[in-house]
Design an enzyme around this catalytic site. Structure first.
Site, PDB file in Angstrom:
ATOM      1  N   HIS A  57      -9.450   1.999  -1.697  1.00 42.59           N
ATOM      2  CA  HIS A  57      -8.014   1.805  -1.479  1.00 42.59           C
ATOM      3  C   HIS A  57      -7.404   1.220  -2.754  1.00 42.59           C
ATOM      4  O   HIS A  57      -7.653   0.066  -3.093  1.00 42.59           O
ATOM      5  CB  HIS A  57      -7.818   0.857  -0.301  1.00 42.59           C
ATOM      6  CG  HIS A  57      -6.407   0.785   0.208  1.00 42.59           C
ATOM      7  ND1 HIS A  57      -5.315   1.098  -0.569  1.00 42.59           N
ATOM      8  CD2 HIS A  57      -5.913   0.427   1.425  1.00 42.59           C
ATOM      9  CE1 HIS A  57      -4.211   0.928   0.148  1.00 42.59           C
ATOM     10  NE2 HIS A  57      -4.550   0.531   1.354  1.00 42.59           N
ATOM     11  N   GLU A 101      -2.689   5.490  13.130  1.00 45.43           N
ATOM     12  CA  GLU A 101      -2.277   6.661  12.353  1.00 45.43           C
ATOM     13  C   GLU A 101      -2.520   7.955  13.138  1.00 45.43           C
ATOM     14  O   GLU A 101      -1.669   8.852  13.158  1.00 45.43           O
ATOM     15  CB  GLU A 101      -3.023   6.699  11.010  1.00 45.43           C
ATOM     16  CG  GLU A 101      -2.615   7.891  10.153  1.00 45.43           C
ATOM     17  CD  GLU A 101      -3.062   7.774   8.697  1.00 45.43           C
ATOM     18  OE1 GLU A 101      -3.903   6.909   8.388  1.00 45.43           O
ATOM     19  OE2 GLU A 101      -2.553   8.550   7.870  1.00 45.43           O
ATOM     20  N   LYS A 150      -9.808   7.835   0.620  1.00 43.09           N
ATOM     21  CA  LYS A 150     -10.161   6.433   0.323  1.00 43.09           C
ATOM     22  C   LYS A 150     -11.656   6.213   0.518  1.00 43.09           C
ATOM     23  O   LYS A 150     -12.233   5.308  -0.070  1.00 43.09           O
ATOM     24  CB  LYS A 150      -9.385   5.471   1.228  1.00 43.09           C
ATOM     25  CG  LYS A 150      -7.914   5.305   0.837  1.00 43.09           C
ATOM     26  CD  LYS A 150      -7.239   4.211   1.650  1.00 43.09           C
ATOM     27  CE  LYS A 150      -5.782   4.024   1.267  1.00 43.09           C
ATOM     28  NZ  LYS A 150      -4.895   5.109   1.743  1.00 43.09           N
ATOM     29  N   PHE A 159       1.368  -2.880   4.534  1.00 41.91           N
ATOM     30  CA  PHE A 159       1.573  -4.212   5.106  1.00 41.91           C
ATOM     31  C   PHE A 159       3.059  -4.536   4.966  1.00 41.91           C
ATOM     32  O   PHE A 159       3.697  -4.196   3.963  1.00 41.91           O
ATOM     33  CB  PHE A 159       0.787  -5.266   4.325  1.00 41.91           C
ATOM     34  CG  PHE A 159      -0.645  -5.402   4.749  1.00 41.91           C
ATOM     35  CD1 PHE A 159      -1.164  -4.693   5.820  1.00 41.91           C
ATOM     36  CD2 PHE A 159      -1.488  -6.281   4.072  1.00 41.91           C
ATOM     37  CE1 PHE A 159      -2.483  -4.839   6.211  1.00 41.91           C
ATOM     38  CE2 PHE A 159      -2.805  -6.432   4.456  1.00 41.91           C
ATOM     39  CZ  PHE A 159      -3.306  -5.711   5.519  1.00 41.91           C
ATOM     40  N   CYS A 180       0.810  -1.224   0.000  1.00 37.64           N
ATOM     41  CA  CYS A 180       0.000   0.000   0.000  1.00 37.64           C
ATOM     42  C   CYS A 180       0.839   1.269   0.000  1.00 37.64           C
ATOM     43  O   CYS A 180       0.295   2.369  -0.103  1.00 37.64           O
ATOM     44  CB  CYS A 180      -0.937  -0.010   1.196  1.00 37.64           C
ATOM     45  SG  CYS A 180      -1.821  -1.562   1.321  1.00 37.64           S
ATOM     46  N   HIS A 186      -3.340   7.983   5.438  1.00 35.57           N
ATOM     47  CA  HIS A 186      -3.456   6.656   4.836  1.00 35.57           C
ATOM     48  C   HIS A 186      -4.910   6.194   5.039  1.00 35.57           C
ATOM     49  O   HIS A 186      -5.522   5.681   4.121  1.00 35.57           O
ATOM     50  CB  HIS A 186      -2.452   5.694   5.478  1.00 35.57           C
ATOM     51  CG  HIS A 186      -2.342   4.401   4.737  1.00 35.57           C
ATOM     52  ND1 HIS A 186      -2.065   4.349   3.394  1.00 35.57           N
ATOM     53  CD2 HIS A 186      -2.511   3.116   5.135  1.00 35.57           C
ATOM     54  CE1 HIS A 186      -2.048   3.082   2.996  1.00 35.57           C
ATOM     55  NE2 HIS A 186      -2.320   2.318   4.027  1.00 35.57           N
TER      56      HIS A 186
END
Lengths: 402, 89
Positions: free
Chosen positions: A331, A305, A326, A390, A162, A294
């Site tokens: 995403h 976050e 998003k 990830f 990501c 994010h």
């Protein structure tokens, strides 16, 4: 050290097939997420996504190109065309030799893998089309952009899940800043909205069945999107000399690794990346007006976050605006940072902060100004764009108004 | 002399070369028709699909291949032989 500016931008995503339509959707807080449409969708438990709808490859590419271009490559080429067109650049001679392409993608040609596995496993055929490999390889999009626009300098693809696009744009920034390149096409793309692509994500049990609601207390997971974002990064003096329109300046970049867990995010790792980007840009937390989060809409990401932002920005975290687009385009995995950089440019250039839509209930663990549901007018001078992947790989960019 | 195999092979080659079927002559080479190595493997794939046969061809050493690609006519002859051999017709 050379300064780096953005002189072109292009996109295709669930909100629109170009930048003006996408920015308009950001202003309106429009949602591009809806029911997925592809073969065997009824066998999925997750059936929503930010799909590029009414897309006709034949409107843009000929038969031979379509045989060679996976959907992620097609999206990239369309976005690159728009970006290069806006920049007014054409590449020949010395400029071509000093220009390249760095793009992010997590999966590359996922639909090509999916279709051909289907052919050999489900249909039992023993023969696949000869272009399967050149079509699915992760660098296919970067290579076709280099061929289409005659970019003969460094070109490669970054795969950091990501964070792929942010890592890619960070590399492009550093290649120009160091003096190695004059112009870089950069950003990323992803297209894994096919049966196998969504089925794999379903297995992880982090997907929402109804909506992406970042930072909202009732959030229940991420929603996948698809598309591409491509930017023209250019050495500032080169851009000024030719009288180019400058959209924003890229002033800093930092990347860190959590070295901890393959899926769970880390507050420390994220905070170090945010702090690192501010240090690289030589700005103080008080100068940051907006952060494109994010903001995946998962329980774990959003609270981590917010804690990281509070950690890195200190008292100023209460004053900064932070939103996740998003909620509108989904995403885009390896392409997400690129499409989200458009919201950063919208904030700097037009003074419009894209909202976090789908926000319904405050979460004490996400107690920041997340610009809920409605876009806001605000003058901001410096913005950050977060991406936390990830595998614990974090990449944060800093941009300034020009 | 025309055959069903010949018509189909020419149709596949014409499509690859983006030419009319009538413009693909038996004595033409693939180079004459503007078909490069990628175009060749794509044509072989289409031929294999059309006739449900295996064409022995390695792009690394085309000259050593049992499959003669020196002209459209040579390809047609080779495919006719492969169809006869593999389909028993």
């Amino acid at each position: 050290m050379h300064r780096v500016v953005i002189t072109g931008m292009g996109t295709i995503n669930a909100l629109g097939t170009d930048v003006p339509t996408t920015l308009e959707a950001f202003r309106e807080g429009r949602c591009g997420i809806g029911p997925l449409e592809f073969r065997d969708v009824e066998r999925l438990s997750i059936r929503i996504g930010g799909q590029v709808r009414d897309y006709d490859p034949e409107a843009s590419f000929n038969r031979q190109q379509i045989a060679l271009y996976d959907r992620f490559t097609q999206f990239t080429l369309l976005a690159a065309q728009e970006a290069v067109g806006q920049s007014g650049l054409s590449f020949a001679g010395e400029l071509a030799a000093r220009s390249g392409v760095v793009l992010g993608t997590a999966g590359g040609g996922v639909t090509t893998w999916d279709e051909n596995y289907r052919t050999v496993y489900e249909e039992g055929k023993n023969r696949v089309h000869p272009f399967v490999v050149p079509k699915l390889m992760n660098n296919a999009a970067a290579s076709h952009v280099s061929m289409t626009h005659n970019l003969k300098g460094p070109s490669f693809t970054v795969a950091t899940a990501c964070a792929s696009s942010n890592h890619a744009m960070g590399q492009a920034f550093q290649l120009i800043r160091s003096g190695m390149c004059t112009v870089m096409l950069t950003g990323g793309s992803e297209s894994m909205l096919c049966f196998g692509g969504v089925k794999a994500w379903e297995g992880l049990r982090v997907m929402s069945k109804d909506a992406c609601r970042p930072f909202s207390a009732n959030r229940n997971g991420m929603v996948q999107g698809e598309g591409a974002g491509v930017f023209v990064f250019e050495e500032m003096e080169h851009a000024k000399k030719r009288g180019a329109t400058i959209l924003a300046e890229v002033i800093g970049f930092a990347m860190t690794s959590d070295a901890a867990d393959i899926v769970m995010p880390s507050q420390q790792g994220a905070a170090r990346a945010i702090r690192g980007a501010m240090q690289d840009a030589k700005v103080n937390p008080e100068q940051i007006g907006y952060i494109n989060a994010h903001g995946t809409g998962t329980a774990a990401n959003d609270k981590t976050e917010c804690a990281a932002v509070a950690d890195a920005l200190g008292h100023h975290a209460d004053a900064v605006m932070i939103s996740s687009t998003k909620s509108m385009h989904g995403h885009l995995i390896g392409g997400t940072g690129a499409v989200e950089l458009l919201a950063c440019i919208l904030a700097l250039r037009d003074g419009i902060i894209a909202p976090t839509i789908g926000y319904e209930e405050p979460d004490p663990e996400c107690a920041l100004d997340v610009v809920p549901n409605v876009a806001r007018e605000a003058k901001v001078d410096v913005v950050l764009s977060n991406a936390f992947a990830f595998g614990g790989l974090n990449a944060v960019l800093a941009l300034r108004k020009v | 002399m025309s055959s069903e195999v010949q018509d189909k092979v020419i149709e596949i080659i014409a499509e690859q070369a983006v030419l009319e079927v009538s413009d693909v002559k038996l004595d033409a080479t693939l180079e004459d028709l503007g078909i490069d190595s990628m175009g060749l493997v794509e044509s072989i794939f289409a031929i294999e699909e059309a006739f449900d046969i295996q064409v022995p061809f390695n792009a690394n050493e085309p000259e050593k291949s049992e499959f003669d690609i020196s002209s459209v006519g040579a390809i047609v002859t080779a495919i006719e032989a492969l169809v006869a051999e593999q389909k028993g017709t």
